[in-house]
Design a protein around this motif. Sequence first.
Motif, PDB file in Angstrom:
ATOM      1  N   GLY A   1       0.816  -1.207   0.000  1.00  0.00           N
ATOM      2  CA  GLY A   1       0.000   0.000   0.000  1.00  0.00           C
ATOM      3  C   GLY A   1       0.842   1.245   0.000  1.00  0.00           C
ATOM      4  O   GLY A   1       2.057   1.195  -0.257  1.00  0.00           O
ATOM      5  N   LEU A   2       0.188   2.357   0.292  1.00  0.00           N
ATOM      6  CA  LEU A   2       0.837   3.663   0.334  1.00  0.00           C
ATOM      7  C   LEU A   2       1.006   4.076   1.794  1.00  0.00           C
ATOM      8  O   LEU A   2       0.053   4.020   2.577  1.00  0.00           O
ATOM      9  CB  LEU A   2      -0.009   4.689  -0.412  1.00  0.00           C
ATOM     10  CG  LEU A   2       0.428   6.151  -0.340  1.00  0.00           C
ATOM     11  CD1 LEU A   2       1.789   6.337  -0.994  1.00  0.00           C
ATOM     12  CD2 LEU A   2      -0.622   7.043  -0.994  1.00  0.00           C
ATOM     13  N   VAL A   3       2.204   4.503   2.139  1.00  0.00           N
ATOM     14  CA  VAL A   3       2.485   4.905   3.510  1.00  0.00           C
ATOM     15  C   VAL A   3       3.447   6.084   3.492  1.00  0.00           C
ATOM     16  O   VAL A   3       4.244   6.226   2.556  1.00  0.00           O
ATOM     17  CB  VAL A   3       3.068   3.713   4.323  1.00  0.00           C
ATOM     18  CG1 VAL A   3       4.409   3.288   3.769  1.00  0.00           C
ATOM     19  CG2 VAL A   3       3.150   4.039   5.799  1.00  0.00           C
ATOM     20  N   GLN A   4       3.365   6.921   4.509  1.00  0.00           N
ATOM     21  CA  GLN A   4       4.295   8.046   4.601  1.00  0.00           C
ATOM     22  C   GLN A   4       5.635   7.579   5.149  1.00  0.00           C
ATOM     23  O   GLN A   4       5.714   6.560   5.867  1.00  0.00           O
ATOM     24  CB  GLN A   4       3.717   9.119   5.512  1.00  0.00           C
ATOM     25  CG  GLN A   4       2.545   9.878   4.907  1.00  0.00           C
ATOM     26  CD  GLN A   4       2.128  11.054   5.754  1.00  0.00           C
ATOM     27  OE1 GLN A   4       2.314  11.064   6.960  1.00  0.00           O
ATOM     28  NE2 GLN A   4       1.534  12.062   5.120  1.00  0.00           N
ATOM     29  N   ALA A   5       6.652   8.310   4.818  1.00  0.00           N
ATOM     30  CA  ALA A   5       7.986   8.007   5.336  1.00  0.00           C
ATOM     31  C   ALA A   5       7.949   7.954   6.861  1.00  0.00           C
ATOM     32  O   ALA A   5       7.303   8.786   7.500  1.00  0.00           O
ATOM     33  CB  ALA A   5       8.983   9.058   4.866  1.00  0.00           C
ATOM     34  N   GLY A   6       8.617   6.956   7.420  1.00  0.00           N
ATOM     35  CA  GLY A   6       8.607   6.741   8.854  1.00  0.00           C
ATOM     36  C   GLY A   6       7.527   5.788   9.314  1.00  0.00           C
ATOM     37  O   GLY A   6       7.537   5.356  10.474  1.00  0.00           O
ATOM     38  N   GLY A   7       6.609   5.466   8.435  1.00  0.00           N
ATOM     39  CA  GLY A   7       5.509   4.578   8.764  1.00  0.00           C
ATOM     40  C   GLY A   7       5.893   3.105   8.661  1.00  0.00           C
ATOM     41  O   GLY A   7       7.053   2.759   8.414  1.00  0.00           O
ATOM     42  N   SER A   8       4.875   2.264   8.845  1.00  0.00           N
ATOM     43  CA  SER A   8       5.085   0.817   8.855  1.00  0.00           C
ATOM     44  C   SER A   8       4.059   0.111   7.984  1.00  0.00           C
ATOM     45  O   SER A   8       2.944   0.610   7.785  1.00  0.00           O
ATOM     46  CB  SER A   8       4.965   0.273  10.285  1.00  0.00           C
ATOM     47  OG  SER A   8       5.934   0.823  11.141  1.00  0.00           O
TER      48      SER A   8
END
Length: 124
Positions: A10-17
């Motif tokens: 999926g799509l996630v922001q930097a720093g995410g999991s």
Amino acid sequence: QVQLVESGGGLVQAGGSLRLSCATSGRTFSSVVMGWFRQAPGKEREFVAALRWSASTTRYADSVKDRFTISKDNAKDLMYLQMNSLKPEDTAIYSCALKIGNVIYTDRTMYTYWGQGTQVTVSS
């Protein structure tokens, strides 16, 4: 016939999991290694992590060490890739793969069976 099916991209922001899953079926071999590879646009498919199905031995690419964790659920025939502290450069199609035998290789040509892949996109 061995089948591998990935999910969880999926799509996630930097720093995410994100946690990827690989469901296996048709696997009749007891000694196998399963791994995760990824391919970014315009780049070759590269090794991410792998484990011996019959043991707890794991191996990671330097670029993901201490951020990603590979694991398995024997009862469910599932393999996971927990990805933390994601970076934009982790953006790629992630595929799971299986090779027969207990030696962990980082060379993708050593793996016989492949899933179709799941897209992981990390935005900055």
